[in-house]
Design an enzyme around this catalytic site. Structure first.
Site, PDB file in Angstrom:
ATOM      1  N   GLU A   1     -11.822   3.414 -10.516  1.00  0.00           N
ATOM      2  CA  GLU A   1     -12.739   2.985 -11.401  1.00  0.00           C
ATOM      3  C   GLU A   1     -13.891   4.178 -11.446  1.00  0.00           C
ATOM      4  O   GLU A   1     -14.084   4.997 -10.446  1.00  0.00           O
ATOM      5  CB  GLU A   1     -13.294   1.733 -11.093  1.00  0.00           C
ATOM      6  CG  GLU A   1     -12.334   0.663 -11.272  1.00  0.00           C
ATOM      7  CD  GLU A   1     -12.002   0.080 -12.815  1.00  0.00           C
ATOM      8  OE1 GLU A   1     -12.120   1.180 -13.914  1.00  0.00           O
ATOM      9  OE2 GLU A   1     -11.688  -0.811 -12.913  1.00  0.00           O
TER      10      GLU A   1
ATOM     11  N   ASP B   1     -12.600   2.721 -19.557  1.00  0.00           N
ATOM     12  CA  ASP B   1     -13.731   3.565 -18.984  1.00  0.00           C
ATOM     13  C   ASP B   1     -13.221   4.736 -18.265  1.00  0.00           C
ATOM     14  O   ASP B   1     -14.164   5.224 -17.312  1.00  0.00           O
ATOM     15  CB  ASP B   1     -14.131   2.410 -17.809  1.00  0.00           C
ATOM     16  CG  ASP B   1     -13.316   2.026 -16.944  1.00  0.00           C
ATOM     17  OD1 ASP B   1     -12.140   2.557 -16.877  1.00  0.00           O
ATOM     18  OD2 ASP B   1     -13.465   1.049 -15.931  1.00  0.00           O
TER      19      ASP B   1
ATOM     20  N   ASP C   1      -0.318   1.495  -8.724  1.00  0.00           N
ATOM     21  CA  ASP C   1      -1.387   0.640  -8.311  1.00  0.00           C
ATOM     22  C   ASP C   1      -0.778  -0.699  -8.247  1.00  0.00           C
ATOM     23  O   ASP C   1       0.656  -0.931  -8.903  1.00  0.00           O
ATOM     24  CB  ASP C   1      -2.580   0.571  -9.223  1.00  0.00           C
ATOM     25  CG  ASP C   1      -2.156   0.582 -10.720  1.00  0.00           C
ATOM     26  OD1 ASP C   1      -0.929   0.533 -10.932  1.00  0.00           O
ATOM     27  OD2 ASP C   1      -3.094   1.121 -11.284  1.00  0.00           O
TER      28      ASP C   1
ATOM     29  N   HIS D   1     -10.669   5.352 -15.839  1.00  0.00           N
ATOM     30  CA  HIS D   1     -10.250   5.136 -14.775  1.00  0.00           C
ATOM     31  C   HIS D   1      -8.651   5.843 -14.819  1.00  0.00           C
ATOM     32  O   HIS D   1      -7.861   5.611 -15.957  1.00  0.00           O
ATOM     33  CB  HIS D   1     -10.101   3.513 -14.075  1.00  0.00           C
ATOM     34  CG  HIS D   1      -9.502   2.431 -15.057  1.00  0.00           C
ATOM     35  ND1 HIS D   1      -9.723   1.380 -15.272  1.00  0.00           N
ATOM     36  CD2 HIS D   1      -7.820   2.770 -15.171  1.00  0.00           C
ATOM     37  CE1 HIS D   1      -8.732   0.777 -15.958  1.00  0.00           C
ATOM     38  NE2 HIS D   1      -7.810   1.263 -15.906  1.00  0.00           N
TER      39      HIS D   1
HETATM   40  C1  GLP Z   1      -4.579  -0.211 -16.332  1.00  0.00           C
HETATM   41  C2  GLP Z   1      -3.735   0.203 -15.289  1.00  0.00           C
HETATM   42  C3  GLP Z   1      -3.732   1.867 -15.525  1.00  0.00           C
HETATM   43  C4  GLP Z   1      -3.491   1.697 -16.855  1.00  0.00           C
HETATM   44  C5  GLP Z   1      -4.774   1.410 -17.611  1.00  0.00           C
HETATM   45  C6  GLP Z   1      -4.500   1.581 -19.419  1.00  0.00           C
HETATM   46  O1  GLP Z   1      -5.694  -1.184 -15.871  1.00  0.00           O
HETATM   47  N1  GLP Z   1      -4.154   0.032 -13.917  1.00  0.00           N
HETATM   48  O2  GLP Z   1      -2.972   2.479 -14.839  1.00  0.00           O
HETATM   49  O3  GLP Z   1      -3.553   3.299 -17.557  1.00  0.00           O
HETATM   50  O4  GLP Z   1      -5.280   0.249 -17.303  1.00  0.00           O
HETATM   51  O5  GLP Z   1      -3.821   0.514 -19.570  1.00  0.00           O
HETATM   52  P1  GLP Z   1      -3.030   0.262 -21.236  1.00  0.00           P
HETATM   53  O6  GLP Z   1      -2.316   1.209 -21.199  1.00  0.00           O
HETATM   54  O7  GLP Z   1      -2.520  -1.114 -21.400  1.00  0.00           O
HETATM   55  O8  GLP Z   1      -4.388   0.661 -22.172  1.00  0.00           O
END
Ligand code: GLP
Length: 262
Positions: free
Chosen positions: A143, A136, A67, A138
């Site tokens: 989402e 959440d 992404d 995702h």
């Molecule tokens: C982000 C990314 C995801 C990631 C998630 C968790 O927004 N788009 O790919 O897995 O949120 O983030 P973190 O690893 O910092 O908790």
């Protein structure tokens, strides 16, 4: 799903790195799907170590990132492109032309999404997709209520994700882009292996719903219950709410050596 509970995030990340390294050694032109966020940082550090100290060769590897934020130029300090170059690509021998990250500045975003899907297909599909999980539920930026059939497309972030990610934007929610491009859940499900990492108690509720809850689009990561090869590497904190944690430990502990890759 294979639930692999390790004593801490470092040990879990090293286990995940061994899975990636084994694939790259067996298939030097492997196609890797990669994730951003704080979770995969230790995995990437370990891959860099394996490259520098043990000669793990990325020269034929192709990568596709999950992404990117819309509206951030590639060289913006919070773009996922900058993240990937700073935390992995710059430190290994990957060929820049083999790196693919959605273009958050594309003039025609839907066309760029279609082209991204085609590029994945032309590369032979993704062998191993690295995933984190949002609080959440995702995956990528799919989402809650994202279609399980979705492909690479534009999404709007939830307020919770904007709040979660504000820490990367001076703690200022108004600086967090509201839109992104993300591989779809259908795209992720076509990867031949999914390797999801989650660490800390802040992820425990999402992990429990992903692993032990019903498969439902309101918890996007739960679709991995339907994936034939989904390895879930978690630490004790992220495992805190799992009702069957002892069973997962027992299964993993009883694996014969030839089946144990992490
Ligand atoms: C982000 C990314 C995801 C990631 C998630 C968790 O927004 N788009 O790919 O897995 O949120 O983030 P973190 O690893 O910092 O908790």
């Amino acid at each position: 799903m294979e639930i692999i509970i390790k004593e801490n995030a470092q040990v879990a990340s090293e286990g995940a790195a061994r899975v990636v390294a084994r694939l790259v050694r067996e298939k030097p032109n492997a196609v890797l799907g990669l994730a951003t966020g704080s979770t995969p940082l230790m995995l990437y550090k370990e891959l860099i170590r394996l490259h520098k100290e043990e000669g793990l060769d990325f020269s034929k590897v192709t990568t596709f990132n999950l992404d990117e934020y819309i509206g951030l130029p590639r060289d913006h300090e919070q773009s996922y492109s900058t993240f990937m170059w700073d935390n992995l690509f710059r430190h290994i021998n990957i060929q820049p032309e083999n790196v693919h990250i959605p273009d958050g500045m594309a003039a025609d975003v839907p066309a760029s999404c279609t082209a991204y899907e085609r590029a994945i297909e032309n590369a032979g599909g993704i062998d191993l997709q690295v995933l984190g999980i949002g609080s959440d539920g995702h995956v990528g930026f799919n989402e809650p209520t994202s279609s399980f059939a979705s492909r690479t497309r534009i999404k709007t972030l939830t307020q919770q994700t904007v709040a979660d990610n504000a820490r990367f934007f001076e703690g200022n929610e108004s600086m967090v882009p509201r839109h992104c491009i993300t591989m779809g859940i259908g795209t992720i499900m076509e990867a031949r292996m999914n390797l999801l990492l989650a660490f800390g108690e802040g992820k425990a509720a999402a992990v429990e719903r992903m692993v032990e809850g019903p498969v439902a689009s309101v918890m996007p990561a739960s679709i991995l219950q339907h994936h034939p090869v989904a390895k879930i590497f978690i630490d004790e904190g992220a495992a805190a709410d799992l009702k069957l944690a002892d069973y997962y430990r027992w299964v993993y502990g009883g694996k014969p050596d030839w089946q144990r890759d992490a």
